[in-house]
Design an enzyme around this catalytic site. Structure first.
Site, PDB file in Angstrom:
ATOM      1  N   TYR A   1       0.833  -1.202   0.000  1.00  0.00           N
ATOM      2  CA  TYR A   1       0.000   0.000   0.000  1.00  0.00           C
ATOM      3  C   TYR A   1       0.878   1.266   0.000  1.00  0.00           C
ATOM      4  CZ  TYR A   1      -4.345  -2.560   1.288  1.00  0.00           C
ATOM      5  OH  TYR A   1      -5.444  -3.372   1.323  1.00  0.00           O
ATOM      6  N   GLY A   2       2.053   1.159   0.605  1.00  0.00           N
ATOM      7  CA  GLY A   2       2.909   2.335   0.828  1.00  0.00           C
ATOM      8  C   GLY A   2       3.319   3.075  -0.437  1.00  0.00           C
TER       9      GLY A   2
ATOM     10  N   ASN B   1      -0.151   1.150   8.579  1.00  0.00           N
ATOM     11  CA  ASN B   1      -0.070   2.583   8.811  1.00  0.00           C
ATOM     12  C   ASN B   1      -0.602   3.385   7.638  1.00  0.00           C
ATOM     13  OD1 ASN B   1       1.596   3.522  11.396  1.00  0.00           O
ATOM     14  ND2 ASN B   1       2.282   1.499  10.774  1.00  0.00           N
ATOM     15  N   THR B   2      -0.281   2.943   6.414  1.00  0.00           N
ATOM     16  CA  THR B   2      -0.734   3.690   5.241  1.00  0.00           C
ATOM     17  C   THR B   2      -2.252   3.729   5.214  1.00  0.00           C
ATOM     18  OG1 THR B   2       1.199   2.869   4.068  1.00  0.00           O
ATOM     19  CG2 THR B   2      -0.546   3.846   2.746  1.00  0.00           C
TER      20      THR B   2
ATOM     21  N   GLU C   1      11.878  -7.820   5.280  1.00  0.00           N
ATOM     22  CA  GLU C   1      11.325  -8.964   4.553  1.00  0.00           C
ATOM     23  C   GLU C   1      12.422  -9.939   4.121  1.00  0.00           C
ATOM     24  OE1 GLU C   1       8.106  -8.263   1.881  1.00  0.00           O
ATOM     25  OE2 GLU C   1       6.955  -7.630   3.624  1.00  0.00           O
TER      26      GLU C   1
ATOM     27  N   CYS D   1       5.592   2.080  11.159  1.00  0.00           N
ATOM     28  CA  CYS D   1       5.347   1.058  10.139  1.00  0.00           C
ATOM     29  C   CYS D   1       5.406  -0.278  10.856  1.00  0.00           C
ATOM     30  CB  CYS D   1       6.406   1.135   9.042  1.00  0.00           C
ATOM     31  SG  CYS D   1       6.363  -0.278   7.900  1.00  0.00           S
ATOM     32  N   THR D   2       4.463  -1.150  10.544  1.00  0.00           N
ATOM     33  CA  THR D   2       4.372  -2.400  11.306  1.00  0.00           C
ATOM     34  C   THR D   2       5.582  -3.316  11.095  1.00  0.00           C
ATOM     35  OG1 THR D   2       3.011  -3.281   9.521  1.00  0.00           O
ATOM     36  CG2 THR D   2       1.871  -2.438  11.457  1.00  0.00           C
TER      37      THR D   2
END
Lengths: 269, 269
Positions: free
Chosen positions: A44-45, A76-77, A155, A187-188
């Site tokens: 999404y970012g 968050n986004t 990641e 940010c998660t």
């Protein structure tokens, strides 16, 4: 009306929100949790607010269809740009984003000092954290820095080592210069870089994990509404993704430190 | 039937394919080019083959509707998993991927020595480069390494410096150990890291830029079919994206070294 036995919905664009799921499960182990990773639309970012709003509302509707008693937007986004669309999509189910709880905690501990925010480009561009902090502490100075390399580092499992330290050295000097003692991990994914970030900053800098704060606030909300589950048994966890369950399972193992079995593939459209 | 005056279509999931557009424009400046960045579905590299096939075919149909005489799939992931779907979607328009040309050039210059490939996780997982190299050089040994940090580094403009060197040091040692003298840059972003990659490897290692090879092959194809445009004037370039034209314009400036004006927003569904 919801019952305390109904599950809690949690969603993110990918695996990052699992840090929030982990925090929720730690605080409230008896709750049933349904997680949705919108991996078909990830990340999404780097998308426009319009695209994020559309995708988020579709996922929220899917989870509402599962009879959830509350929805956590663990992205968050999405929390920054789509919260009101999501609320409309699933009303009257209560919806909690990760930004408000993180900002509230930061405003409290900063005691008038500057507040730092690290987040994706989209979250920083949205201005959501500065706005939320200033709601509580109108005179607070908020310094935001976008850290686009942090997510790919997490990641890849590179939570320490020269590349993680190099990225910290690229993004964080401003917080040292400006004597920031309270930094929101906006940010998660970032809680996994906590130790690299903490080591780079001055000793005594408080790192605010929005996921932890959200779990706290969720618990308060459930208690207030008589929806907290009292059972002693460990709740069920179910996982859905909109694309590539294998990759999600791999990341889930990294994020949670244990496997989650196979996630169910479901397209929200 | 197509005419030499028809435009060439080029597409990628984002801005990476602009390195291919640049190579095509350098070889054939008179050609009109229509570029599509499928930014709403970006990045293809972390999606399932099914999702990539669906998105790619939709973009290909859109470009076919613009009357193109040839289509370049300037995305390695899409070339690896979706080429036959795309060909079906736009037949009889000729379609060129970036993998075949890169593999062919590598097999030629490697002269029986090992061939290295750097690419995204999805391209490596597809096995498309080893397959394509072995078609030409059945006994060649192909060593592939996924480099997930290279794309975010390029998109941040970090084409040199400690982080780019650190990423090279993480991904490339195996090529040195195995005395690879021919390395395919199997992602359209990677040509921007050419000098960092080249400096890390042994002197005399040949870096094969799939985009350059694709431009060469495209020219041969157009000449063969009598579709090469002879005009002297510089062709028109048009840019479409499926999300966030602003971010695309920013990246385009980085990739091309000059602005492209505003890209037109168009959803392919």
């Amino acid at each position: 009306m919801s019952s305390p036995r109904a599950p809690i919905g949690i969603f993110d664009s990918g695996a990052g929100g699992l840090t929030v799921l982990k925090a929720v499960a730690r605080r409230m182990p008896a709750e049933d949790l349904i997680y949705f990773g919108d991996t078909a639309n990830l990340p999404y970012g780097s998308k426009s607010p319009r695209a994020v709003r559309r995708a988020s509302a579709a996922v929220a509707r899917f989870l509402a269809g599962k009879g959830i008693k509350a929805l956590v937007v663990a992205c968050n986004t999405s929390s920054a740009v789509a919260l009101s669309d999501i609320r409309r999509a699933v009303a009257p189910i209560p919806v909690l984003g990760v930004i408000e709880p993180g900002a509230r905690a930061a405003a409290k501990v900063a005691c008038g000092g500057p507040v730092g925010v690290v987040a994706t480009s989209a979250t920083v561009a949205s201005g959501a954290y500065p706005r939320a902090v200033k709601m509580r502490a109108p005179r607070a100075r908020v310094i935001s820095v976008a850290c686009p390399l942090f997510v790919p580092l997490v990641e890849e499992g590179l939570w320490s080592g020269p590349l993680a330290r190099g990225a910290a050295a690229r993004y964080l000097p401003r917080f040292k210069r400006e004597r920031v003692k309270t930094l929101i991990l906006g940010c998660t994914h970032y809680p996994l870089l906590k130790s690299v970030i903490g080591r780079f900053l001055d000793r005594g800098t408080r790192l605010i994990d929005s996921g932890e704060e959200t779990a706290l606030e969720l618990e308060a909300l459930l208690i207030r509404r008589g929806l907290r589950r009292a059972a002693r048994a460990r709740g069920r966890r179910r996982f859905y993704v909109s694309d590539d369950p294998e990759r999600f399972s791999l990341l889930a193992r990294r994020f949670l430190g244990r496997g989650v079995g196979r996630a169910v593939l479901h397209a929200c459209e």
